[in-house]
Scaffold this motif. Structure first.
Motif, short mmCIF file in Angstrom:
data_model
loop_
_atom_site.label_atom_id
_atom_site.label_comp_id
_atom_site.label_asym_id
_atom_site.label_seq_id
_atom_site.Cartn_x
_atom_site.Cartn_y
_atom_site.Cartn_z
N PHE A 100 -5.44 5.31 5.90
CA PHE A 100 -7.27 4.66 6.11
C PHE A 100 -6.25 3.11 6.34
N PHE A 101 -4.99 3.39 6.62
CA PHE A 101 -3.91 2.08 7.07
C PHE A 101 -4.17 2.12 8.47
N VAL A 102 -4.46 4.07 8.70
CA VAL A 102 -3.36 4.22 10.26
C VAL A 102 -5.19 4.03 10.52
N GLY A 119 -9.48 1.01 0.19
CA GLY A 119 -9.71 0.06 0.87
C GLY A 119 -8.57 -0.36 0.63
N VAL A 120 -7.47 -1.21 0.14
CA VAL A 120 -6.73 -1.94 0.49
C VAL A 120 -5.77 -1.59 1.69
N GLU A 169 -5.28 -4.00 4.75
CA GLU A 169 -4.28 -4.23 5.15
C GLU A 169 -3.78 -4.23 6.47
N ALA A 170 -4.56 -3.23 7.63
CA ALA A 170 -4.02 -3.34 8.38
C ALA A 170 -4.24 -4.09 10.43
N THR A 218 4.86 4.33 10.74
CA THR A 218 5.55 3.93 9.21
C THR A 218 4.66 4.01 8.50
N ASN A 219 4.13 3.81 7.99
CA ASN A 219 2.45 4.28 6.89
C ASN A 219 2.30 5.52 6.47
#
Length: 447
Positions: free
Chosen positions: A77-79, A127-128, A132-133, A380-381
């Motif tokens: 989800f960061f991506v 959610g985190v 952070e993205a 990287t994530n």
């Protein structure tokens, strides 16, 4: 010219005085400090999961493979949010993106402490990741505008001090909180600082004028659209940029995998309680790697006087010598030798941050920097922070019948291959980096 246009031009001119002046500008230094604090919150909220894995495993009766899903879900989800937010940061006010990002992921971190099941915790970590993205790409783009190429590696090394500082807070303070107050209160304590910092960013930070656009309000307000596909094509076709991207991704994969599983490794292979394991990781990785992060930036900027290829040679050598120090960390049974190897690996494996990211920013155009950074964070994530820990968890489960409590150490040792692979790509990047930097400078000069 109208009075309104004159005022706008005057404000733009005043802001432009700080663009590119680097460490000579007070505003640039203040912005760098705020961005570093923001990224420290990112590093803390991302890494805090590593010190609570064992208590969560026991409370919810989970396998190592299930635990590995927590960083993977975060990364996915960061991506998903990272690319659109990176493109947006190349078009609109980056300060607002950073403040909103801080508020979102900090609140989500605090909510992790209220999880009543593995599914609840997984949703909160999602959610985190999504929150952070937006912080990293916007921050890297701002720093690249405020600091010239000759200072950029140092400035980005200062920015990436957030990583070891976040590790120190995670494993020293977080380890103490887990040992004395439990994992739920630890999540709450990790989330609160970001809420306060989001307010400080809105009050104290100024949006810098983008490099080479300070003489035109029209260009600044009506920036050309950034096409993601064009950025991806450039990153895949330019040899130096492509190899830097691969080297960064592989190094990040190894570091993420080792740090996520480091506390459980110390518990299982060396019999350390959670609080002691957190202290060891905080001191022997977090505090010591400060030397690597800062040293990498300063050494790279010095070596660049001999030619940009020396930056890539520094990256190659650091990746090469990371291999024996990592294997020593994981395979030595003597605690003193393990800690000595761990400290050496901490320095060598963190040298790349400033030099590698600075080179990627110099190899692309001004209006592509945040987008390129978001693609790097995607890799990287997704591959690093997501796939790396998941692979270690799977390897540990597969090796457990034969090696018992040592299966995690052997699973982590296999990740040393990533450093060798990264060394190859950093070396390859050095073959064309001088030519590609010259071409990019000529292109920006013509526009």
């Amino acid at each position: 010219m109208s009075e309104k246009s004159s005022a706008a031009s005057g404000g733009l001119a005043a802001a432009s005085l700080d663009t590119g002046r680097g460490f000579e500008s007070r505003r640039a230094v203040i912005t760098l400090i705020l961005l570093t604090l923001a990224y420290t919150c990112v590093a803390l909220d991302r890494a805090i999961i590593s010190v609570v894995l064992q208590p969560i495993k026991l409370e919810f009766a989970l396998s190592d493979s299930q635990l590995g899903m927590l960083p993977l879900a975060f990364s996915l989800f960061f991506v998903a949010a990272g690319i659109p937010l990176g493109i947006l940061a190349d078009r609109i006010n980056r300060r607002s993106i950073i403040a909103g990002s801080l508020l979102a992921f900090s609140l989500a971190t605090a909510l992790c402490g209220a999880a009543q099941s593995f599914v609840h915790l997984l949703l909160a970590r999602i959610g985190v990741g999504a929150g952070e993205a937006g912080s990293g790409p916007a921050g890297m783009s701002m720093i690249s505008d405020l600091f010239p190429d000759r200072q950029r590696a140092r400035a980005l090394s200062c920015y990436y001090l957030a990583t070891p500082v976040g590790i120190i807070l995670t494993f020293v303070v977080g380890g103490y909180l887990v040992g004395h107050f439990g994992w739920r209160m630890t999540f709450l304590a990790a989330g609160l600082p970001g809420v306060v910092l989001a307010i400080a960013v809105l009050i104290l930070m100024r949006e810098p004028v983008r490099e080479r656009e300070e003489d035109s309000t029209v260009i600044t307000r009506n920036a050309p659209a950034v096409h993601l596909w064009a950025v991806v094509v450039r990153m895949s076709r330019a040899p130096a940029l492509r190899n830097l991207t691969l080297g960064i991704t592989l190094n990040a994969m190894v570091s993420a995998a080792i740090l996520i599983w480091c506390a459980p490794f110390l518990l299982r292979s060396h019999g350390m309680p959670v609080a002691h394991a957190g202290l060891v990781v905080g001191l022997f990785y977090g505090a010591v790697s400060v030397l690597g992060v800062l040293g990498g930036g300063f050494i790279a900027d010095r070596l660049s006087r001999l030619g940009q290829v020396w930056r890539t040679r520094l990256l190659s050598l650091a990746a090469l010598f990371s291999i024996p120090t990592l294997l020593g960390t994981l395979l030595f049974r003597d605690t003193f030798l393990m800690l000595a190897s761990f400290a050496a690996w901490a320095i060598l494996s963190s040298l790349w941050y400033g030099p590698a990211y600075a080179l990627t920013q110099s190899l692309v155009g001004v209006r592509q920097r945040a987008t390129v950074a978001s693609v790097l964070y995607l890799l990287t994530n997704l591959i690093g922070a997501g796939l790396g820990p998941q692979v270690v968890g799977l390897l540990s489960d597969v090796l457990a019948p034969q090696f018992g409590s040592q299966s995690l150490a052997y699973g982590m040792s296999i990740m040393a291959i990533g450093h060798l692979w990264a060394m190859f790509h950093f070396y390859r990047a050095g073959r064309t980096v001088e030519r590609e930097l010259g071409e990019q400078q000529q292109f920006q000069g013509a526009h």
